[in-house]
Design an enzyme around this catalytic site. Structure first.
Site, short mmCIF file in Angstrom:
data_model
loop_
_atom_site.label_atom_id
_atom_site.label_comp_id
_atom_site.label_asym_id
_atom_site.label_seq_id
_atom_site.Cartn_x
_atom_site.Cartn_y
_atom_site.Cartn_z
CB SER A 249 -0.90 0.01 1.23
OG SER A 249 -0.12 0.34 2.37
CE LYS A 250 -1.47 6.75 -2.99
NZ LYS A 250 -2.93 6.64 -3.04
NE ARG A 251 -0.40 1.27 6.22
CZ ARG A 251 -1.64 1.08 5.82
NH1 ARG A 251 -2.43 2.13 5.69
NH2 ARG A 251 -2.11 -0.10 5.54
#
Ligand code: GLU
Length: 483
Positions: free
Chosen positions: A250-252
């Site tokens: 994910s973006k994380r």
């Protein structure tokens, strides 16, 4: 049968690595079978879709070399087709208008939750009488259109990656909304599952290759295919891409979009190579390849069911292998934008040959293109700082003298036109000063680079000399050596 596959991105964000990897598998499958790869932009979500995301997606696919044979088609321009299909379903009694308010739906979900049941629509408006419908309309209610899903229906398909798949109708969440709310004399905005099926039928898609997060949609879509009277394509659900700790990437995790990878200095061929290995393994175990070379070998037999862990080291390794193989004339084209973005001072027209030699020097030590910014820094700036190790080197006995002697030769007009000339100058100074060559080389490295590590000294010196950077640096180094 001609194989026809598609990539169907939603332009609600930049081109995601998951979508790009799905595009890679579609492209490879199409090329393997001499078929067609179609680009369809699924922009029915008008609130979240943006033209700049479409641009980012098409640019990313092009950059990766995932050329498409047809399209881009835009779902927003095909709404009539979807509405016709919805009307057909309504006419055949396979779909109906449901008038539930959000408050009613919410209350239904709360009650299900209290009974520890999975949330689903309980199909309460499936059999409304005309009078009931009129009464709801008289209240001013709008209706969504729901497609009937029989609870006792079993949906089965043979997935090219996952094998036999079975879904029970009762696990599909109840009758499915296929068009958003609208007043009775119109059909509201058609929704994803319906539009996909209509398009895949209309575009004669033979194989739907997409991420495994779509598996539940596939069960619903198969029912829609049957209802609309079309042939059901084959399905291949590809494994998710996971972060190193095993969760969905994910973006994380830093970067997820192809343009981010591009900015970080990965090359398109290495990234495409890496994405192919995210879930697929080549039969000959050769890990370095182009998409063109992988296509003849590609099949779903060698695609894993398990999620594919993203491995930065492997991507870096592939990228470095790719860069190390590039001739300087090609590398320079890739590096110039990074040097320009870093604000380095050069004139591309005048300095092209010089830049090419520099690219050739740095190439073998690059992992990412962006490394050339740091590694190239001291070739572009007249003065630089000295590291602690370099300062120590310069203050060793005899160093001030050898640097002064070298400086003297340069000031007296010693010509450094070639690597041989640089080597000859080094030998002269070594001999005249009666020192070891190692001391000379280390001290020159410290003087010219301000550090004890870096690319080949002789080549670097020649490159610096061509910009007349060696003289001022030697002067500064002599001062430091004497201080
Ligand atoms: N628009 C969907 C997505 O971006 C793709 C659906 C499909 O491939 O059928 O996830």
């Amino acid at each position: 049968m001609t194989v026809r596959v598609r990539i169907a991105p939603s332009p609600t964000g930049n081109l995601h690595i998951g979508t790009a990897r799905t595009a890679v598998f579609n492209w490879l499958f199409a090329r393997h079978h001499g078929g067609q790869f179609i680009l369809r932009v699924e922009d029915t979500d008008t609130e979240r879709s943006r033209p700049e995301f479409t641009d980012n997606i098409t640019a990313g696919l092009e950059w990766l070399g995932l050329t498409w044979d047809e399209g881009p088609f835009f779902q927003s321009q095909r709404l009539d087709l979807y509405r016709q299909a919805i009307q057909t379903l309504l006419d055949h009694g396979l779909a109906y208008r449901a008038y539930d308010t959000s408050a009613e739906l919410e209350a239904m979900r709360t009650a299900q939750k209290a009974k520890k049941q999975a949330p689903r629509y309980d199909n309460r408006h499936r059999h409304l009488t005309d009078d009931q419908q009129r009464a709801f309309e008289a209240e001013g209610r709008q209706a969504v259109i729901r497609f009937k899903i029989a609870d006792d229906r079993t949906v089965q398909w043979h997935d090219l990656v996952r094998g036999a798949m079975t879904w029970q109708g009762s696990d599909l969440g109840g009758d499915m909304v296929i068009a958003r709310a609208s007043s009775v004399d119109s059909i509201g905005q058609p929704l994803y599952n319906l539009a996909v099926v209509v398009d895949d039928q209309d575009m004669d898609i033979t194989h739907v290759i997409r991420g495994e997060d779509h598996i539940a949609n596939t069960a619903k879509q198969i029912l829609l295919y049957e209802a609309l009277g079309g042939t059901v394509p084959q399905f291949a659900h590809t494994p998710l891409i996971l972060n190193p700790s095993g969760q969905k990437l994910s973006k994380r995790d830093g970067v997820t979009s192809i343009s981010d990878f591009q900015k970080m200095g990965f090359t398109a061929p290495a990234l495409a190579n890496y994405m192919t290995l995210l879930g697929w393994s080549p039969p000959d175990s050769e890990e370095l390849f182009t998409l063109e070379a992988a296509a003849p070998q590609f099949s779903f037999d060698r695609v894993n069911k398990a999620g594919a862990k993203f491995d930065w080291d492997k991507l870096d390794w592939l990228n470095s292998q790719y860069l190390h193989d590039r001739p300087a004339s090609e590398l320079v084209e890739m590096l110039v934008p990074y040097w320009q973005a870093a604000g380095y001072d050069f004139d591309l027209e005048v300095d092209r040959d010089w830049l090419t030699v520099l690219a050739g020097l740095l190439g073998p030590s690059l992992t990412r293109l962006s490394d050339a910014v740091e590694q190239g820094r001291f070739f572009f700036a007249e003065v630089m700082d000295y590291s602690e190790a370099a300062t120590k080197q310069l203050r060793q006995d005899g160093v001030a003298e050898l640097l002064t002697a070298t400086l003297g030769q340069l000031q007296a007009g010693a010509s450094l036109e070639s690597l041989e000339a640089v080597k000859a100058l080094v030998s002269d100074v070594v001999k005249a000063q009666g020192i070891k060559k190692g001391l000379m080389m280390k001290s020159m490295r410290a003087a010219l680079m301000g550090d004890m590590q870096g690319p080949d000294l002789t080549e670097s010196w020649l490159i610096l000399h061509q910009r007349q950077f060696d003289l001022p640096r030697l002067k500064k180094a002599v001062e430091l050596a004497q201080s």
